[in-house]
Design a protein around this motif. Structure first.
Motif, PDB file in Angstrom:
ATOM      1  N   VAL A   1       0.843  -1.207   0.000  1.00 53.45           N
ATOM      2  CA  VAL A   1       0.000   0.000   0.000  1.00 53.45           C
ATOM      3  C   VAL A   1       0.873   1.249   0.000  1.00 53.45           C
ATOM      4  O   VAL A   1       0.613   2.206  -0.746  1.00 53.45           O
ATOM      5  CB  VAL A   1      -0.965  -0.007   1.209  1.00 53.45           C
ATOM      6  N   ARG A   2       1.918   1.270   0.819  1.00 53.55           N
ATOM      7  CA  ARG A   2       2.823   2.433   0.867  1.00 53.55           C
ATOM      8  C   ARG A   2       3.510   2.644  -0.481  1.00 53.55           C
ATOM      9  O   ARG A   2       3.638   3.767  -0.953  1.00 53.55           O
ATOM     10  CB  ARG A   2       3.880   2.256   1.957  1.00 53.55           C
TER      11      ARG A   2
ATOM     12  N   GLY B   1       1.067   4.063  -3.037  1.00 52.19           N
ATOM     13  CA  GLY B   1       0.875   5.492  -2.778  1.00 52.19           C
ATOM     14  C   GLY B   1       2.063   6.317  -3.239  1.00 52.19           C
ATOM     15  O   GLY B   1       1.901   7.399  -3.808  1.00 52.19           O
TER      16      GLY B   1
ATOM     17  N   PHE C   1      -2.070  13.997  -1.004  1.00 50.46           N
ATOM     18  CA  PHE C   1      -3.205  13.153  -0.618  1.00 50.46           C
ATOM     19  C   PHE C   1      -2.834  11.676  -0.677  1.00 50.46           C
ATOM     20  O   PHE C   1      -3.081  10.921   0.259  1.00 50.46           O
ATOM     21  CB  PHE C   1      -4.405  13.450  -1.531  1.00 50.46           C
ATOM     22  N   TRP C   2      -2.248  11.249  -1.800  1.00 49.36           N
ATOM     23  CA  TRP C   2      -1.893   9.830  -1.943  1.00 49.36           C
ATOM     24  C   TRP C   2      -0.852   9.397  -0.914  1.00 49.36           C
ATOM     25  O   TRP C   2      -0.924   8.281  -0.381  1.00 49.36           O
ATOM     26  CB  TRP C   2      -1.396   9.533  -3.357  1.00 49.36           C
TER      27      TRP C   2
ATOM     28  N   VAL D   1      -0.407  10.706   2.126  1.00 48.91           N
ATOM     29  CA  VAL D   1      -1.043  10.679   3.451  1.00 48.91           C
ATOM     30  C   VAL D   1      -1.982   9.480   3.569  1.00 48.91           C
ATOM     31  O   VAL D   1      -1.945   8.741   4.564  1.00 48.91           O
ATOM     32  CB  VAL D   1      -1.781  12.013   3.722  1.00 48.91           C
ATOM     33  N   VAL D   2      -2.821   9.276   2.565  1.00 50.51           N
ATOM     34  CA  VAL D   2      -3.789   8.177   2.624  1.00 50.51           C
ATOM     35  C   VAL D   2      -3.076   6.827   2.678  1.00 50.51           C
ATOM     36  O   VAL D   2      -3.452   5.947   3.463  1.00 50.51           O
ATOM     37  CB  VAL D   2      -4.770   8.242   1.434  1.00 50.51           C
ATOM     38  N   SER D   3      -2.050   6.650   1.872  1.00 50.30           N
ATOM     39  CA  SER D   3      -1.339   5.362   1.889  1.00 50.30           C
ATOM     40  C   SER D   3      -0.624   5.152   3.225  1.00 50.30           C
ATOM     41  O   SER D   3      -0.562   4.019   3.723  1.00 50.30           O
ATOM     42  CB  SER D   3      -0.360   5.256   0.715  1.00 50.30           C
TER      43      SER D   3
ATOM     44  N   ILE E   1      -1.646   6.308   6.181  1.00 47.97           N
ATOM     45  CA  ILE E   1      -2.687   5.985   7.162  1.00 47.97           C
ATOM     46  C   ILE E   1      -3.165   4.549   6.980  1.00 47.97           C
ATOM     47  O   ILE E   1      -3.285   3.793   7.952  1.00 47.97           O
ATOM     48  CB  ILE E   1      -3.861   6.986   7.057  1.00 47.97           C
ATOM     49  N   LEU E   2      -3.428   4.155   5.735  1.00 43.78           N
ATOM     50  CA  LEU E   2      -3.870   2.779   5.479  1.00 43.78           C
ATOM     51  C   LEU E   2      -2.821   1.756   5.905  1.00 43.78           C
ATOM     52  O   LEU E   2      -3.154   0.717   6.486  1.00 43.78           O
ATOM     53  CB  LEU E   2      -4.218   2.592   4.005  1.00 43.78           C
TER      54      LEU E   2
ATOM     55  N   LYS F   1      -0.576   2.105   8.227  1.00 43.93           N
ATOM     56  CA  LYS F   1      -0.536   2.066   9.689  1.00 43.93           C
ATOM     57  C   LYS F   1      -1.705   1.255  10.240  1.00 43.93           C
ATOM     58  O   LYS F   1      -1.544   0.448  11.164  1.00 43.93           O
ATOM     59  CB  LYS F   1      -0.558   3.488  10.247  1.00 43.93           C
TER      60      LYS F   1
END
Length: 125
Positions: free
Chosen positions: A39-40, A43, A105-106, A108-110, A112-113, A115
């Motif tokens: 995921v990271r 992103g 955005f990408w 930050v969202v990646s 958070i996901l 984590k």
């Protein structure tokens, strides 16, 4: 021949008995950690494509070039609703702000996901 089969079957049972038990908790943690890493990276790649598009626009890259058009087509899809969030008259500034926000955005969202996935994988620890 029957004696050989009996011997092989006994050895197979002994080998199975000597194996270490599977640590399912560790396996789950590793699986979630792997998915979180993917995921990271996704992103990061999405953000990199958006940043490349910004660089190409600000640097006045040839829009007919295959690489530039490929990056532009991906960046348009990845910008989501940010593509026309701000509408300054200068096109370069518009691309810098809107696609730059989409890249952040990408990231930050990646993060958070990833984590969240790592926490889910570590439950019960």
């Amino acid at each position: 021949m029957g004696e050989h089969a009996e011997s092989a079957k006994g050895e197979d049972t002994e080998v199975r008995a000597k194996r270490a038990p599977v640590n399912w908790r560790r396996t789950r943690e590793q699986g979630f950690s792997f998915v979180a890493s993917v995921v990271r990276w996704v992103g990061l790649v999405f953000a990199a494509i958006l940043v490349l598009h910004v660089i190409f626009v600000i640097g006045s890259a040839n829009p007919g070039n295959g690489i530039v058009s490929f990056v532009r087509s991906w960046a348009d899809g990845l910008s989501l609703g940010f593509r026309d969030l701000f509408t300054p008259s200068d096109e370069k500034l518009r691309v810098l702000v809107n696609y730059g926000i989409a890249a952040i955005f990408w990231l930050v969202v990646s993060a958070i996901l990833a984590k969240i996935l790592r926490r889910i994988g570590g439950l019960g620890s």
